[in-house]
Scaffold this active site. Structure first.
Site, PDB file in Angstrom:
ATOM      1  N   ASP A  92       0.854  -1.189   0.000  1.00  0.00           N
ATOM      2  CA  ASP A  92       0.000   0.000   0.000  1.00  0.00           C
ATOM      3  C   ASP A  92       0.890   1.239   0.000  1.00  0.00           C
ATOM      4  O   ASP A  92       2.059   1.188   0.401  1.00  0.00           O
ATOM      5  CB  ASP A  92      -0.944  -0.002   1.198  1.00  0.00           C
ATOM      6  CG  ASP A  92      -0.238   0.249   2.511  1.00  0.00           C
ATOM      7  OD1 ASP A  92       0.690  -0.532   2.830  1.00  0.00           O
ATOM      8  OD2 ASP A  92      -0.588   1.204   3.230  1.00  0.00           O
ATOM      9  N   GLU A 156      -0.041  -0.465   5.833  1.00  0.00           N
ATOM     10  CA  GLU A 156       0.982   0.136   6.694  1.00  0.00           C
ATOM     11  C   GLU A 156       0.855   1.657   6.735  1.00  0.00           C
ATOM     12  O   GLU A 156       0.983   2.276   7.795  1.00  0.00           O
ATOM     13  CB  GLU A 156       2.374  -0.263   6.210  1.00  0.00           C
ATOM     14  CG  GLU A 156       3.509   0.088   7.179  1.00  0.00           C
ATOM     15  CD  GLU A 156       4.032   1.504   7.048  1.00  0.00           C
ATOM     16  OE1 GLU A 156       4.684   1.983   7.985  1.00  0.00           O
ATOM     17  OE2 GLU A 156       3.784   2.152   6.000  1.00  0.00           O
TER      18      GLU A 156
END
Length: 456
Positions: A92, A156
């Site tokens: 991500d 994250e």
């Protein structure tokens, strides 16, 4: 870099690495459905899973984590009796922010001036490619000398803790002897660095309400309490005159004992405008690695274009508080909330909502794995020795892994050196750094396997 079979293989694989990073960067994998479709993250996770399967990983799985995102897991068996190393990255990314500020499209990897530009190129899709390069080079040489687990996180950057909670519920899944977190970076381009400490994080959303609805500023302004003005006042209370963070009850005088960050170098890396002073006191290293810092990362208020002459009834802000090792992030959050509530003026109604938290981290740099990494870095970066630095950012999973596996040695390396400009427009990665760090990781796995064999 000296010519070795490992180094030659990685060099030969770099065109393939660029193609793969181009494919991975193309996914708009921002883990926020209000900004980008969930399908973008799901497609990126599928790509990572397919890449692991292509390298012979077993038990490849898409893990549905409690925050609604997916992490990707795979296991590559090594020789019988070998130790297990966990390799971490996240797929991500941060949103592109102001796309107009990008010289080239953020989700199209573009080569310019010897660097590869694109969102996630360094943080941290490039980290996943780094792991693939290292493993491919080892397979082409004498084979991968350890059991390898790979985990690629899907949230994250959001700090919502999905993988941490999944790992706590499935403690055997990521159990390892050593863990390489591929999500930090060298102190400077070409200076091999392990990150010895991470600041933790407390993320809060502050809402201030003063009126039942907006009012005409000419008719009511001067007596009607303005929520936006109240918000500005309380946010200003978080810093003193020199810009130091001043959350009541939170110490702000620690000193960083190691590698220093010269102020002029920091000004250049941070692109501070001429004549603008740095904030805080002490050395730069003290300020960014050893002390807390608060940042207002967003404010909800009327934009300038289209603004009306109104007294605002409500306003809110999102606040990030970074805390150094030795400070409990949960306690820091309580102190932040109490400070905000105490400093809201005019009896305005205030609501503080915690939306993220991660504990700080400090590594044992005297461990055998660190010695193996020091040898690997010296070999991959001729004439240089491994440096130890702190990092102001947070990787919440690191402390979860440290708590679950207290005997595991945790190392933090990566591609996010200052020129990478992660989290900003025009993020980029140095292909030379990607190549050297992939070689480093391959050497490390060889060194670590030998160290393990020698100690039984």
């Amino acid at each position: 870099m000296p010519s070795t079979p490992i180094a030659e293989t990685v060099a030969a694989l770099m065109p393939r690495a660029k193609e793969e990073l181009t494919e991975l960067v193309a996914f708009r994998s921002v883990a926020d459905e209000e900004q980008f479709p969930r399908a973008e993250c799901e497609a990126a996770a599928d790509w990572v899973a397919d890449a692991l399967r292509g390298e012979g990983f077993q038990d490849v799985a898409l893990l549905d984590t409690p925050d609604g995102t997916r992490s990707v897991y795979g296991y590559l068996p090594g020789p019988e009796g070998a130790r297990t190393v966990l390799l971490y990255a996240h797929y991500d990314v941060q949103p592109p922010l102001d796309e107009a500020a990008w010289v080239t499209p953020p989700f199209a990897l573009t080569e310019r001036d010897g660097r590869w530009y694109g969102r996630g190129a360094a943080d941290c899709k490039g980290g996943f490619i780094m792991h693939l390069l290292a493993l491919r080079a080892l397979k082409a040489a004498d084979g991968v000398p350890v059991h390898v687990k790979v985990i690629a996180e899907g949230s994250e950057e959001r700090g919502t803790g999905g993988l941490e909670r999944y790992a706590e519920a499935h403690p055997e899944l990521l159990r390892s002897d050593a863990i390489v977190i591929g999500d930090t970076g060298n102190f400077r381009l070409g200076v091999p660095t392990v990150t010895a400490t991470l600041r933790g994080m407390a993320m809060a959303r502050l809402t201030v309400d003063t009126l039942a609805g907006n009012l005409h500023s000419g008719q009511f302004g001067g007596a009607a309490p303005d929520a936006l003005a109240a918000l500005i006042r309380v946010l200003d209370s978080l810093r003193d005159e020199d810009g130091s963070t001043t959350v009541e009850g939170l110490a702000n005088d620690a000193v960083w004992p190691g590698l220093q960050y010269p102020e002029e170098e920091f000004r250049k890396d941070a692109k501070v405008l001429d004549g603008v002073r740095l904030t805080g006191s002490g050395t730069v290293a003290d300020r960014i690695w050893a002390r807390p810092s608060v940042t207002v990362v967003g404010i909800d208020c009327p934009p300038v274009v289209g603004a009306t002459p109104s007294v605002q009834a409500s306003a809110r802000a999102q606040i990030s508080l970074r805390v150094p090792p030795g400070v409990d992030a949960a306690e820091a959050m309580k102190l932040l909330a109490a400070h905000l509530e105490r400093h809201v003026p005019w009896g305005a109604r205030v609501r503080v909502e915690q939306i993220g938290e991660g504990q700080p981290f400090s590594a044992d740099t005297s461990s055998p794995a660190y010695r193996a990494m020091a040898e690997a870095m010296a070999a991959a970066y001729p004439g240089e020795q491994m440096q130890e630095a702190g990092q102001g950012g947070s990787i919440p999973l690191t402390n979860t892994l440290g708590s679950l596996y207290p005997e595991a040695e945790i190392l933090l390396i990566g591609l996010s050196e200052p020129e990478a400009q992660i989290h900003a427009p025009n993020e980029s990665v140095s292909p030379e750094e990607l190549e050297r760090l992939a070689v480093t990781e391959a050497y490390f796995l060889q060194n670590y396997a030998r160290t393990a064999a020698a100690t039984g």
